[in-house]
Write a protein that holds these residues in place. Structure first.
Motif, PDB file in Angstrom:
ATOM      1  N   ASP A  13       0.860  -1.185   0.000  1.00  0.00           N
ATOM      2  CA  ASP A  13       0.000   0.000   0.000  1.00  0.00           C
ATOM      3  C   ASP A  13       0.892   1.229   0.000  1.00  0.00           C
ATOM      4  O   ASP A  13       1.811   1.331   0.822  1.00  0.00           O
ATOM      5  N   ARG A  14       0.644   2.131  -0.886  1.00  0.00           N
ATOM      6  CA  ARG A  14       1.379   3.394  -0.981  1.00  0.00           C
ATOM      7  C   ARG A  14       2.892   3.189  -0.941  1.00  0.00           C
ATOM      8  O   ARG A  14       3.605   3.843  -0.180  1.00  0.00           O
ATOM      9  N   GLY A  15       3.359   2.223  -1.721  1.00  0.00           N
ATOM     10  CA  GLY A  15       4.799   2.020  -1.859  1.00  0.00           C
ATOM     11  C   GLY A  15       5.464   1.317  -0.703  1.00  0.00           C
ATOM     12  O   GLY A  15       6.695   1.250  -0.652  1.00  0.00           O
ATOM     13  N   LEU A  86      -3.834  -3.796  -0.616  1.00  0.00           N
ATOM     14  CA  LEU A  86      -4.753  -3.466   0.478  1.00  0.00           C
ATOM     15  C   LEU A  86      -5.983  -2.777  -0.104  1.00  0.00           C
ATOM     16  O   LEU A  86      -5.868  -1.760  -0.792  1.00  0.00           O
ATOM     17  N   LEU A  87      -7.154  -3.349   0.164  1.00  0.00           N
ATOM     18  CA  LEU A  87      -8.398  -2.749  -0.342  1.00  0.00           C
ATOM     19  C   LEU A  87      -9.072  -1.915   0.729  1.00  0.00           C
ATOM     20  O   LEU A  87      -9.601  -0.848   0.470  1.00  0.00           O
ATOM     21  N   ASP A  88      -9.083  -2.448   1.955  1.00  0.00           N
ATOM     22  CA  ASP A  88      -9.850  -1.775   3.006  1.00  0.00           C
ATOM     23  C   ASP A  88      -9.347  -2.189   4.385  1.00  0.00           C
ATOM     24  O   ASP A  88      -8.940  -3.336   4.584  1.00  0.00           O
ATOM     25  N   GLY A  89      -9.390  -1.254   5.299  1.00  0.00           N
ATOM     26  CA  GLY A  89      -9.050  -1.546   6.689  1.00  0.00           C
ATOM     27  C   GLY A  89      -7.639  -1.108   7.025  1.00  0.00           C
ATOM     28  O   GLY A  89      -6.794  -0.921   6.157  1.00  0.00           O
ATOM     29  N   GLU A  90      -7.428  -0.934   8.322  1.00  0.00           N
ATOM     30  CA  GLU A  90      -6.106  -0.605   8.865  1.00  0.00           C
ATOM     31  C   GLU A  90      -5.638  -1.866   9.591  1.00  0.00           C
ATOM     32  O   GLU A  90      -6.327  -2.334  10.498  1.00  0.00           O
ATOM     33  N   HIS A  97       0.337 -12.255  15.887  1.00  0.00           N
ATOM     34  CA  HIS A  97       1.345 -11.195  15.752  1.00  0.00           C
ATOM     35  C   HIS A  97       1.227 -10.201  16.902  1.00  0.00           C
ATOM     36  O   HIS A  97       0.165 -10.073  17.505  1.00  0.00           O
ATOM     37  N   ASP A  98       2.328  -9.514  17.194  1.00  0.00           N
ATOM     38  CA  ASP A  98       2.264  -8.491  18.245  1.00  0.00           C
ATOM     39  C   ASP A  98       2.783  -7.134  17.775  1.00  0.00           C
ATOM     40  O   ASP A  98       2.764  -6.182  18.547  1.00  0.00           O
ATOM     41  N   GLU A  99       3.232  -7.052  16.535  1.00  0.00           N
ATOM     42  CA  GLU A  99       3.635  -5.751  16.004  1.00  0.00           C
ATOM     43  C   GLU A  99       3.582  -5.796  14.488  1.00  0.00           C
ATOM     44  O   GLU A  99       3.827  -6.844  13.881  1.00  0.00           O
ATOM     45  N   LEU A 100       3.249  -4.659  13.893  1.00  0.00           N
ATOM     46  CA  LEU A 100       3.188  -4.540  12.435  1.00  0.00           C
ATOM     47  C   LEU A 100       3.990  -3.323  12.019  1.00  0.00           C
ATOM     48  O   LEU A 100       4.066  -2.337  12.756  1.00  0.00           O
ATOM     49  N   ARG A 101       4.562  -3.388  10.827  1.00  0.00           N
ATOM     50  CA  ARG A 101       5.240  -2.214  10.259  1.00  0.00           C
ATOM     51  C   ARG A 101       5.005  -2.170   8.766  1.00  0.00           C
ATOM     52  O   ARG A 101       4.957  -3.203   8.103  1.00  0.00           O
ATOM     53  N   TRP A 102       4.873  -0.950   8.235  1.00  0.00           N
ATOM     54  CA  TRP A 102       4.877  -0.740   6.784  1.00  0.00           C
ATOM     55  C   TRP A 102       6.297  -0.315   6.412  1.00  0.00           C
ATOM     56  O   TRP A 102       6.770   0.716   6.913  1.00  0.00           O
ATOM     57  N   LEU A 103       6.950  -1.087   5.563  1.00  0.00           N
ATOM     58  CA  LEU A 103       8.353  -0.830   5.234  1.00  0.00           C
ATOM     59  C   LEU A 103       8.509  -0.360   3.792  1.00  0.00           C
ATOM     60  O   LEU A 103       8.012  -1.015   2.860  1.00  0.00           O
TER      61      LEU A 103
END
Ligand code: DCM
Length: 131
Positions: A13-15, A86-90, A97-103
């Motif tokens: 999503d967004r690069g 990604l179509l919808d949702g955050e 899982h216990d952590e997420l990151r957009w890289l």
């Protein structure tokens, strides 16, 4: 012999690519992966990926393309990876899982990826960087 496929999603999503830190099982906890899970009997890989990402992260996604290659996990279990949009949702870590990151592509090495996920991560970042 029937092999079970684990399908992992390179969600973009967004690069940026979504990375998820596992909280279980103990031997995998703390390592980062492309989120996904096992294809159930009667499901296509794409259906499994959409279901797993909804269950684990609360997001709606569209699988795009399979990333070439397959990576053995243990006897009878093999990892495949697909790019997905990604179509919808955050995304939120609802299970496993216990952590997420957009890289961004240049941040790919900032997390401790599971070794079996690294080739698919590299290819997903190559695709993202070329967009
Ligand atoms: N798995 C993996 N890499 C991923 C997703 C899953 O190595 N990107 C492994 C972890 C488990 C198995 O696949 O051994 C099943 O995954 P899960 O527990 O998420 O269903």
């Amino acid at each position: 012999m029937n092999e079970t496929v684990v399908v992992a999603g390179a969600v973009c999503d967004r690069g940026r690519l979504l990375a998820a830190r596992r909280s279980a099982p103990p031997e995998l906890a703390g390592r980062w992966e492309l989120p996904g899970g096992k294809v159930e009997p009667g499901e296509s890989p794409q259906q499994a990926l959409v279901r797993e990402l909804r269950e684990e992260l609360g997001i709606e996604t569209e699988p795009l393309r399979r990333i070439a290659g397959e990576w053995p996990l243990r006897p009878g279990l093999v990892l495949h990876a697909w790019t997905a949009r990604l179509l919808d949702g955050e995304p939120r870590p609802l299970q496993d899982h216990d952590e997420l990151r957009w890289l961004a592509p240049e941040e790919a090495d900032e997390v401790d990826w599971l070794p079996q996920d690294r080739p698919a991560v590299a290819e997903a970042m190559r695709i993202l960087g070329a967009l």
